[in-house]
Design an enzyme around this catalytic site. Structure first.
Site, PDB file in Angstrom:
ATOM      1  N   ASP A 339     -54.639  29.934  21.798  1.00  0.00           N
ATOM      2  CA  ASP A 339     -54.189  31.256  22.210  1.00  0.00           C
ATOM      3  C   ASP A 339     -52.715  31.492  21.896  1.00  0.00           C
ATOM      4  O   ASP A 339     -51.884  30.589  22.026  1.00  0.00           O
ATOM      5  CB  ASP A 339     -54.409  31.417  23.719  1.00  0.00           C
ATOM      6  N   GLU A 392     -55.303  32.131  17.102  1.00  0.00           N
ATOM      7  CA  GLU A 392     -55.129  33.536  17.470  1.00  0.00           C
ATOM      8  C   GLU A 392     -53.711  33.942  17.075  1.00  0.00           C
ATOM      9  O   GLU A 392     -52.747  33.691  17.790  1.00  0.00           O
ATOM     10  CB  GLU A 392     -55.337  33.743  18.970  1.00  0.00           C
TER      11      GLU A 392
END
Length: 670
Positions: A339, A392
């Site tokens: 993330d 990401e």
């Protein structure tokens, strides 16, 4: 006289993309730092895996021979550490820890006659910030008091779970080539106003995912986080599963069952920042500001209100890499979606940045974070040869999906974050008749060669309060009144048609993998809103209403059936594994996009009203074709305007089809 100077070979990333030539020194720096650090780690520790095993030493561990517990903690700047709990009446002078000044490690042994499995405890730390009771950094289980809401560590001996998924790595090899990802949050996966559990997910949701055909589950919010509404992105205890969802053994059981069903499980891994909370997290753990995080402004993320790791400090690097290994070794996770790595890779965190030139990829770069990501990818693929890693990243940093030796970072895939942003912008700002087919084609094909991406029409980002899912943006309040199967409604008809088309186009054209967020496959009608002060701590919108899609009298079933057949078609015909995409026709006047991928022909008609009999377009492979998927089929909520039994012959490299408005057709050569 011949020169004996050996000419440096050009890194492969530059051979693949000559526009990177001006940044050759930066790229060489990536390769050099990675090689030097890996060599140092292997020389000092034997292997990267051994280096990433600090969780076996630090934290609390039961010693069978000595019949007691060793507890070790890294706190180099602390003045005193002691273990406190019910077992010693929370006496801060009862069980003092000893410091090894050479490495900053504190240690104590506590007999089993004093501290028993399941007992709750904390570590009292005295440092420059005073004396405080803290949760151990490497703790594997925490509990929260229902009345005071205080978090405490729990002493656990280790897992007794018996795994039955040893041969799953063979299946994983095939899955990684074409991941079809079902993104899910355990807590909100059930139709109840409360916390969903690992057990409920295993028993009630896993069968749904299997039936739909997805081969990867991406689990959010697995690590312990004190504020439930953070969606799991403000992690406090990196080695402890979220206690709200059940026990660690329940999580192991869920993953084991998924593997039995042939489904891989990856974690949404948050190493880009940490919760700033003092009581539960790592902030000022040993009394100093810079133990795990950078000091001052460099250690604080203004947008996220959280702390930022110092990736250049060896003990922090070891902590994070150990965390990567821990969840794979102890819970059999198959990889990670990393993330927020844009925030990690640049000192500006990507805030208010437009990455519109190659210079932006090599300015203000946090090289320590890049090195950590290179090592993390190396570690995952060492531990699991077929492990899956996804980045990401919103910047488009060159080399994310290339091997480290070639100047890359080593991810298998990156998320195509521009695709959902584009769809939302299009739906918000343009009427259907204004859509530009050339622009749509460009956006869905705009990705770096040799660096695979995961395409998606929407993820959890588009589903939370403050935004709208595609279904809700298309149909809005009409979903509350006109979703009965026998209730014709223009808004709902348009919404269902476009919902299917956007997903099919995204999957078939947008990348080498695909992702869907839980419930969006059937057009879940409401946003996600976790319990918070602003909604009086309600769970009402932190759930998935499976009863809607299960009700044969409602239209949600049509979207789910189409999604299921779309996913199964992609698997059967290896759509995502084919890198050859051939443009057949981009017709902006009639709003048609036609292309070949692999041995399939895809025809999309986005026109609001125009259906075209005998629509003709170029097709290079002659022969007879048959429709194998038709979004206008009645079983998908369509109008049955196209006869799927007809044979479509390609003669002189021309094909004709009946292209009805707001319809996608998929054809295969007989």
């Amino acid at each position: 006289m011949k020169s004996t100077h050996k000419k440096k070979s050009v890194p492969k990333i530059i051979k693949l993309d000559p526009w990177l030539a001006p940044f050759e020194e930066d790229i060489r720096g990536r390769i050099s730092r990675y090689k030097k650090t890996l060599k140092r780690i292997e020389n000092d520790h034997g292997s990267l895996s051994e280096y990433a095993s600090s969780y076996d030493t630090l934290g609390i561990h039961y010693d069978k021979k000595k019949k007691g517990w060793w507890y070790r903690e890294w706190a180099p700047k602390a003045a005193l550490l002691s273990v406190i709990g019910d077992f010693n009446q929370w006496d801060r002078r009862s069980h003092l820890m000893k410091l090894n000044p050479a490495n900053g490690l504190w240690e104590v042994f506590i007999s089993e006659s004093e501290l028993k499995e399941g007992d709750q405890f904390k570590v009292h730390i005295i440092g420059d910030n005073g004396g405080h009771d803290r949760i151990p950094a490497y703790i594997r289980e925490v509990k929260q008091d229902k009345n005071t809401h205080e978090y405490r560590a729990v002493a656990v001996k280790g897992s007794k779970f018996e795994w039955e998924d040893d041969d799953f790595s063979k299946k994983l090899k095939k899955i990684v080539k074409a991941p079809l990802i079902y993104e899910a949050h355990i807590g909100m996966a059930q139709e109840k106003e409360g916390y969903g559990t690992y057990k409920e997910f295993e028993e009630l949701v896993l069968p749904r995912i299997k039936k739909l055909g997805y081969n990867v589950i991406q689990l959010m919010a697995i690590k312990e986080h004190p504020y439930y509404g953070s969606f799991g992105y403000h992690v406090s205890n990196f080695f402890a599963p979220c206690h709200h969802f059940g026990s660690a053994e329940d999580l192991r059981s869920l993953i084991n069952k998924a593997h039995e069903l042939g489904i891989a499980v990856i974690m949404d891994l948050v190493h880009s920042h940490s919760v700033k909370n003092f009581a539960e997290g790592l902030n000022e753990f040993d009394g100093s500001e810079d133990q795990y995080f950078h000091a001052g402004g460099r250690g604080y993320h203004n947008q996220w209100d959280s702390k930022l790791f110092n990736y250049g400090k060896d003990e922090v690097l070891q902590f994070l890499l150990s965390n990567v290994k821990y969840w794979i070794d102890e819970f059999h996770f198959d990889g990670y979606r990393f993330d927020g790595i844009t925030s990690m890779m640049y000192f500006h965190h990507g805030d208010f940045m437009t990455f519109d030139h190659y210079d932006t990829y090599f300015n203000d770069v946090e090289w320590d974070a890049l090195l950590y990501l290179q090592l993390a990818n190396k570690l995952v693929h060492e531990l699991k040869t077929n492990g899956l890693t996804i980045a990401e990243d919103m910047s488009g940093m060159p080399g994310l999906g290339l091997p480290q030796k070639d100047g890359g970072i080593g991810f298998d895939y990156r998320l195509a974050m521009g695709v959902p942003d584009f769809w939302i912008k299009l739906l918000k700002e343009q009427k259907d008749e204004q859509w530009n087919m050339h622009e749509i084609w460009h956006v869905l094909n705009n990705r770096r060669a040799n660096e695979p991406v995961i395409a998606y029409a929407e993820s959890h980002d588009q589903a939370i309060v403050g935004d709208k899912t595609i279904a809700f943006r298309l149909m809005d309040k009409e979903m509350y009144w006109h979703m009965n199967a026998d209730d014709p409604n223009f808004v709902i008809d348009r919404g269902i048609a476009l919902h299917k088309m956007l997903r099919m186009l995204t999957l078939s054209l947008g990348g080498e993998g695909y992702l869907n967020f839980i419930g969006n496959e059937f057009g879940h009608p409401e946003w996600i809103d976790f319990p918070r002060e602003g909604n009086h701590w309600s769970f009402k919108y932190a759930q998935r209403k499976w009863s809607l899609v299960d009700n044969e009298n409602l239209k949600y079933q049509f979207l789910s059936k189409f999604d299921k057949d779309m996913i199964h078609l992609a698997k059967k015909h290896k759509v995502l594994e084919s890198n050859e995409i051939v443009e057949l026709n981009i017709d902006n006047q009639n709003k048609v996009i036609a292309f070949m991928r692999g041995d399939l022909v895809f025809v999309f008609n986005f026109h609001p009203v125009k259906s075209i009999p005998d629509y003709e377009f170029y097709c290079p492979v002659e022969g007879d074709y048959k429709i194998i998927l038709n979004s206008d089929d009645k079983k998908y909520g369509g109008h049955n305007r196209v006869d799927d039994t007809l044979i479509h012959s390609v003669i002189d490299k021309r094909m004709k089809v009946y292209s009805t408005n707001r319809t996608c057709l998929v054809l295969k050569k007989i």
